[in-house]
Write a protein that holds these residues in place. Sequence first.
Motif, PDB file in Angstrom:
ATOM      1  N   TYR A  36       2.903   0.318  -9.712  1.00 51.00           N
ATOM      2  CA  TYR A  36       1.458   0.298  -9.592  1.00 51.00           C
ATOM      3  C   TYR A  36       1.002   1.568  -8.882  1.00 51.00           C
ATOM      4  CZ  TYR A  36       1.194  -4.636 -10.891  1.00 51.00           C
ATOM      5  OH  TYR A  36       1.253  -5.823 -11.564  1.00 51.00           O
ATOM      6  N   LYS A  38      -2.306   3.078  -6.596  1.00 50.12           N
ATOM      7  CA  LYS A  38      -3.455   2.587  -5.850  1.00 50.12           C
ATOM      8  C   LYS A  38      -4.240   3.738  -5.221  1.00 50.12           C
ATOM      9  CE  LYS A  38      -4.884  -0.879  -2.453  1.00 50.12           C
ATOM     10  NZ  LYS A  38      -5.878  -0.035  -1.782  1.00 50.12           N
ATOM     11  N   GLU A  42      -9.556   0.601  -3.713  1.00 50.49           N
ATOM     12  CA  GLU A  42      -9.434  -0.044  -5.020  1.00 50.49           C
ATOM     13  C   GLU A  42      -8.207  -0.929  -5.029  1.00 50.49           C
ATOM     14  OE1 GLU A  42     -11.240   3.643  -7.705  1.00 50.49           O
ATOM     15  OE2 GLU A  42      -9.410   2.603  -8.317  1.00 50.49           O
ATOM     16  N   GLY A  43      -8.160  -1.872  -5.969  1.00 52.19           N
ATOM     17  CA  GLY A  43      -6.948  -2.651  -6.138  1.00 52.19           C
ATOM     18  C   GLY A  43      -5.889  -1.839  -6.864  1.00 52.19           C
ATOM     19  N   PRO A  44      -4.627  -2.259  -6.774  1.00 51.30           N
ATOM     20  CA  PRO A  44      -3.552  -1.559  -7.493  1.00 51.30           C
ATOM     21  C   PRO A  44      -3.787  -1.606  -8.999  1.00 51.30           C
ATOM     22  CG  PRO A  44      -2.651  -3.055  -5.844  1.00 51.30           C
ATOM     23  CD  PRO A  44      -4.107  -3.367  -5.955  1.00 51.30           C
ATOM     24  N   PHE A  46      -1.913  -1.334 -12.668  1.00 53.01           N
ATOM     25  CA  PHE A  46      -0.613  -1.420 -13.319  1.00 53.01           C
ATOM     26  C   PHE A  46      -0.329  -0.155 -14.118  1.00 53.01           C
ATOM     27  CE2 PHE A  46       2.978  -3.048 -15.455  1.00 53.01           C
ATOM     28  CZ  PHE A  46       2.839  -2.750 -16.795  1.00 53.01           C
ATOM     29  N   PHE A  89       3.257   1.983  -5.711  1.00 56.39           N
ATOM     30  CA  PHE A  89       4.023   0.831  -5.255  1.00 56.39           C
ATOM     31  C   PHE A  89       5.006   0.395  -6.330  1.00 56.39           C
ATOM     32  CE2 PHE A  89       1.972  -0.201  -1.330  1.00 56.39           C
ATOM     33  CZ  PHE A  89       0.644   0.193  -1.465  1.00 56.39           C
ATOM     34  N   LYS A 107       6.682  -0.658   0.343  1.00 58.84           N
ATOM     35  CA  LYS A 107       5.606  -0.209   1.224  1.00 58.84           C
ATOM     36  C   LYS A 107       4.775   0.917   0.618  1.00 58.84           C
ATOM     37  CE  LYS A 107       7.536  -1.492   5.694  1.00 58.84           C
ATOM     38  NZ  LYS A 107       7.879  -1.027   7.064  1.00 58.84           N
TER      39      LYS A 107
ATOM     40  N   GLY B  42       2.873  -2.799   1.618  1.00 64.80           N
ATOM     41  CA  GLY B  42       2.551  -3.211   0.266  1.00 64.80           C
ATOM     42  C   GLY B  42       1.923  -4.593   0.271  1.00 64.80           C
ATOM     43  N   GLY B 104      -7.758  -7.204  -8.948  1.00 61.96           N
ATOM     44  CA  GLY B 104      -9.140  -6.928  -8.661  1.00 61.96           C
ATOM     45  C   GLY B 104      -9.247  -5.852  -7.596  1.00 61.96           C
TER      46      GLY B 104
END
Lengths: 115, 112
Positions: A36, A38, A42-44, A46, A89, A107, B42, B104
């Motif tokens: 992922y 990031k 914002e969200g991760p 894919f 990630f 991490k 994470g 999200g």
Amino acid sequence: DQQVKQNSPSLSVQEGRISILNCDYTNSMFDYFLWYKKYPAEGPTFLISISSIKDKNEDGRFTVFLNKSAKHLSLHIVPSQPGDSAVYFCAASALSGGGADGLTFGKGTHLIIQP
Amino acid sequence: DAGVTQSPTHLIKTRGQHVTLRCSPISGHKSVSWYQQVLGQGPQFIFQYYEKEERGRGNFPDRFSARQFPNYSSELNVNALLLGDSALYLCASSFLPNTEAFFGQGTRLTVV
């Protein structure tokens, strides 16, 4: 006990060169792996995944390599672009075991693409 | 197509209060998972729901609970908030559990 480890907190790469991000895991039940990206606030997002029945998966500039015997995977980005600067990630799951434990994340590695 | 939507985006609560976070999955996705992310770490798995049933639970205290509704949306509830609950709470949806999960933008919870 960290089951997914990304040992490089940060990585700096020149624009146009290859970025290689590494990930190690300890749980032998993991059989599905994901990367992922990031950005802050914002969200991760894919990027790419790989099942343990494969050792390589490619999608455009992104390639993931899996070495099951070494419990190691890597993400290659070629060529690196300024927009690739983000935190990456590595995540893993035990898909064949029902996956009740969700995704286990490392991490993260902060990739910085230098102009 | 709308992605995963979470509400609210930001929230400030006082210690001891409770909070409800909401998530709407991508249309057609039946699995919803919740994660907590603190700075420098994470995302950490909290809950997973599939077809409205709890499929998995991470190492979080009983103050954390969740549910999935018939339309596959989900709520995460946290009771008796502690300062340490301050974090980014992420919801992810996927067609099947633990396959490609789409996240999200998260809810930033601050407990004061």
